[in-house]
Motif scaffolding. Structure first.
Motif, mmCIF file in Angstrom:
data_model
loop_
_atom_site.group_PDB
_atom_site.id
_atom_site.type_symbol
_atom_site.label_atom_id
_atom_site.label_comp_id
_atom_site.label_asym_id
_atom_site.label_seq_id
_atom_site.Cartn_x
_atom_site.Cartn_y
_atom_site.Cartn_z
ATOM 1 N N GLU A 1 -2.266 -10.739 -13.129
ATOM 2 C CA GLU A 1 -1.963 -10.676 -11.807
ATOM 3 C C GLU A 1 -0.324 -10.259 -11.820
ATOM 4 N N ILE A 2 -0.142 -9.095 -11.504
ATOM 5 C CA ILE A 2 0.946 -8.436 -12.116
ATOM 6 C C ILE A 2 2.157 -8.576 -11.122
ATOM 7 N N THR A 3 1.995 -8.708 -9.780
ATOM 8 C CA THR A 3 2.786 -8.810 -8.857
ATOM 9 C C THR A 3 2.406 -8.969 -7.470
ATOM 10 N N SER A 4 2.916 -9.031 -6.457
ATOM 11 C CA SER A 4 2.461 -9.162 -5.069
ATOM 12 C C SER A 4 3.209 -8.393 -4.160
ATOM 13 N N PHE A 5 2.272 -7.321 -3.297
ATOM 14 C CA PHE A 5 3.268 -6.294 -2.487
ATOM 15 C C PHE A 5 3.344 -6.932 -1.099
ATOM 16 N N VAL A 6 4.107 -8.072 -1.078
ATOM 17 C CA VAL A 6 4.387 -8.878 0.087
ATOM 18 C C VAL A 6 5.690 -8.005 0.543
ATOM 19 N N HIS A 7 6.168 -8.255 1.963
ATOM 20 C CA HIS A 7 7.482 -7.697 2.703
ATOM 21 C C HIS A 7 8.499 -8.495 1.549
ATOM 22 N N PRO A 8 9.685 -7.371 1.082
ATOM 23 C CA PRO A 8 10.741 -7.802 0.157
ATOM 24 C C PRO A 8 11.434 -9.093 0.773
ATOM 25 N N LYS A 9 11.428 -9.130 2.095
ATOM 26 C CA LYS A 9 12.069 -10.060 2.866
ATOM 27 C C LYS A 9 11.277 -11.529 2.798
ATOM 28 N N ALA B 1 -2.501 -4.392 5.065
ATOM 29 C CA ALA B 1 -2.837 -3.130 4.698
ATOM 30 C C ALA B 1 -1.497 -2.263 4.000
ATOM 31 N N ARG B 2 -0.490 -2.602 4.805
ATOM 32 C CA ARG B 2 0.659 -1.953 4.289
ATOM 33 C C ARG B 2 0.878 -2.236 2.640
ATOM 34 N N GLY B 3 0.887 -3.592 2.381
ATOM 35 C CA GLY B 3 1.005 -3.821 0.897
ATOM 36 C C GLY B 3 -0.246 -3.344 0.128
ATOM 37 N N ALA B 4 -1.235 -3.190 0.639
ATOM 38 C CA ALA B 4 -2.355 -2.510 -0.114
ATOM 39 C C ALA B 4 -2.129 -1.170 -0.274
ATOM 40 N N GLN B 5 -1.423 -0.464 0.530
ATOM 41 C CA GLN B 5 -1.059 1.196 0.527
ATOM 42 C C GLN B 5 -0.044 1.076 -0.642
ATOM 43 N N ARG B 6 0.890 0.240 -0.485
ATOM 44 C CA ARG B 6 1.874 0.355 -1.639
ATOM 45 C C ARG B 6 1.095 0.124 -2.999
ATOM 46 N N ALA B 7 0.384 -0.979 -3.104
ATOM 47 C CA ALA B 7 -0.156 -1.382 -4.286
ATOM 48 C C ALA B 7 -1.098 -0.132 -4.807
ATOM 49 N N ILE B 8 -1.866 0.651 -4.016
ATOM 50 C CA ILE B 8 -2.724 1.746 -4.339
ATOM 51 C C ILE B 8 -1.678 3.008 -4.660
ATOM 52 N N ASP B 9 -0.803 3.064 -3.979
ATOM 53 C CA ASP B 9 0.152 4.270 -4.147
ATOM 54 C C ASP B 9 0.602 4.341 -5.733
ATOM 55 N N PRO C 1 -8.913 -4.112 7.370
ATOM 56 C CA PRO C 1 -8.055 -2.702 6.915
ATOM 57 C C PRO C 1 -8.087 -2.714 5.555
ATOM 58 N N ILE C 2 -7.610 -3.677 4.978
ATOM 59 C CA ILE C 2 -7.272 -3.679 3.610
ATOM 60 C C ILE C 2 -8.693 -3.369 2.571
ATOM 61 N N ILE C 3 -9.753 -3.804 3.162
ATOM 62 C CA ILE C 3 -11.151 -3.451 2.476
ATOM 63 C C ILE C 3 -11.199 -1.990 2.637
ATOM 64 N N ASP C 4 -11.130 -1.646 3.979
ATOM 65 C CA ASP C 4 -11.489 -0.303 4.474
ATOM 66 C C ASP C 4 -10.663 0.754 3.309
ATOM 67 N N LEU C 5 -9.232 0.473 3.277
ATOM 68 C CA LEU C 5 -8.492 1.243 2.614
ATOM 69 C C LEU C 5 -8.805 1.360 1.024
ATOM 70 N N ALA C 6 -8.993 0.132 0.535
ATOM 71 C CA ALA C 6 -9.567 -0.084 -0.926
ATOM 72 C C ALA C 6 -10.645 0.828 -1.022
ATOM 73 N N SER C 7 -11.828 0.778 -0.300
ATOM 74 C CA SER C 7 -12.932 1.586 -0.454
ATOM 75 C C SER C 7 -12.550 2.863 -0.435
ATOM 76 N N LYS C 8 -11.848 3.426 0.197
ATOM 77 C CA LYS C 8 -11.612 4.884 0.523
ATOM 78 C C LYS C 8 -10.836 5.311 -0.552
ATOM 79 N N HIS C 9 -10.342 4.412 -1.526
ATOM 80 C CA HIS C 9 -9.436 4.643 -2.646
ATOM 81 C C HIS C 9 -10.141 4.391 -3.921
ATOM 82 N N ASN C 10 -11.323 3.798 -3.698
ATOM 83 C CA ASN C 10 -12.239 3.217 -4.714
ATOM 84 C C ASN C 10 -11.437 2.174 -5.419
#
Lengths: 317, 317
Positions: free
Chosen positions: A49-57, A87-95, A129-138
């Motif tokens: 588990e390499i990191t967490s894409f939480v808000h930097p603040k 979902a925002r964190g998920a998008q950052r991770a997927i990106d 929304p995270i699951i939808d996003l992940a599914s879209k990006h496999n």
């Protein structure tokens, strides 16, 4: 019937780069984080588990999530998973190329409101929304349940509550859930009972155990989980992590202690114990935590390291 | 089949006054020793290893054995047992009114030669006069086997070796033996296997477990012993004792941790956990060992002590 019924292999996910680092008050330079991740990767561990894409603040310590991930992309032998709160964190991770997302959810409303500012039900709805996003990006998604066995605000968590959450996870298409004993309140009997019931109710679900050793019961709970056929475990090198509810107390079970205990029982992990102990020593040095007492291996060494026989006994068998 | 098979009760023998004190380098005044014994007696513990009648030159810390015993004779609710290395020690113990003697013996020749300057066989032969003496005075005798699961010089101890020693103990009329994991090398699978085989071979023998937490496996091994129906355990308040082979490492499992873990699993000990935690705190203060990190209860407190709910959540159920 003179043997415990235990599996022959276990799979350990190293969580120090997320759970350990985020508990550190002082900034850990990105270079150091990457160095540690490489040392850990070198032990043979296959999942991290390499990191967490939480808000930097929210967690400034992990604000370099993208850089850490992008600069370790050459470690292709490992599955890197990252925690994502939304979902925002998920998008950052997927990106940035993460191949597995881990969802956050608490077992109790008190803990959920305190951590995610929403009841468990609302927080779980918000995972869609995270699951939808992940599914879209496999990209693969795993679930988690914090304070799964005991909550520092509410006490013992009934197994029915876990079943409700797991039922929803299951309907969301999640087939892998980490049960986290976030504050070290689980005992082996409870772990055995809960896993027995939950495995029966959710036969297609893969469970993993995230155990904290706050009250000295983590290894016993791990053995109870093994006795129920659960083979996936999280742990943190050198026991990094601590417990936010009990300052000075130990947190995550140390990876080297878990490997050692499993190996002593003949359970393979595929990880090189000596290398993990060296990594633990290095990590303690690199983070300036030489007073850390959350690793038995660093204090006593493995059982296999014998003392030289006392003088005059060298010839004894 | 969703429950571990565990007994409903366990019996704990407090060994800090012997195993803990003898590991202390600085002299503990007799007054302090007696004070601690009284605090421990007040917790509801029913059995205590109060001292060792060894030669004062061998362990100067316990040279006040007679005074300690004679000045605690009013504590009639407890069974006081004392360790005796030889007939002379046994006579001293009997003279001062000890009602139970514990014999010392190692599982391996290396450890036996190092500790008793004799092979295991010779050392066991030398126990005969103690048993005769005790029998003459109608005093109960229990056996023990040090380094029963692993020896710091020889490694894993085969169960057959324990069987040989137990066979001899049995023929000597001993029906109660403590298996000591002196250097914390036992693992729960081994404990389960060994106890299963030994209970089958020696059905009339009462086994007790003396576990050290040197490598973090003591509680798990205790649970494995419970799963085999073994209900007698030694432990040391505040985890006093350490490990002579690994300086700085933890030693005896802390009594308060053992009680806590057992209670969490619904196993009664008859001991008041809160009183034992207070005793542990007091003992740590009295011995000037506030940096001792061998007690989870002193670091994190019991599971039952919940945190106040975060602001705004007071009305939640």
């Amino acid at each position: 019937m003179h043997d415990l019924s235990l599996p022959s292999k276990a799979v350990i996910c190293e969580v120090a780069p997320r759970d350990g680092f985020q508990a550190e008050h002082d900034w850990i330079p990105t270079e150091t984080k990457i160095d540690i991740i490489r040392k850990l990767a070198n032990t043979g561990v296959k999942s991290m588990e390499i990191t967490s894409f939480v808000h930097p603040k929210a967690i400034p310590q992990l604000k370099d999530a993208e850089e850490v991930v992008s600069r370790t992309q050459d470690l292709t032998d490992l599955t890197f998973r990252a925690l994502v709160p939304n979902a925002r964190g998920a998008q950052r991770a997927i990106d940035v190329g993460i191949n597995k997302l881990k969802l956050m959810l608490s077992a109790t409303d008190s803990h959920s409101l305190s951590n995610a500012n929403a009841t468990v039900e609302k927080a779980q709805n918000a995972l869609e929304p995270i699951i939808d996003l992940a599914s879209k990006h496999n990209v693969k998604v795993g679930g988690s349940i914090s304070v799964a066995f005991g909550c520092p605000y509410e006490g013992i968590v009934p197994v029915e509550r876990l079943a409700t959450i797991l039922d929803r996870y299951s309907k969301m298409g999640i087939d892998e859930v980490s049960l986290a004993d976030t504050t070290g309140m689980a005992n082996p009997r409870q772990v055995y009972k809960y896993l027995g019931e939950l495995k029966e109710q959710f036969p297609a679900m893969t469970f993993s155990m995230h155990l904290h050793n706050t009250r000295g019961m983590a290894f016993a709970s791990a053995v109870a989980a093994l006795q129920q056929g659960v083979i996936h475990f999280d742990s943190s090198v050198a026991g990094l992590g601590g417990c936010p509810y009990a300052p000075g107390a130990t947190g995550n079970i140390a990876t080297e202690d878990l490997i050692h205990g499993f190996e002593e029982m003949g359970i393979e992990t595929g990880i090189d114990l000596d290398k993990m102990i060296t990594a633990a020593e290095d990590v303690r040095q690199m983070l300036g935590k030489t007073d850390l007492n959350s690793s038995y291996m660093l204090q006593a060494g493995p059982c296999s390291t014998l003392s030289p026989k006392p003088a005059g006994q060298e010839k004894l068998g």
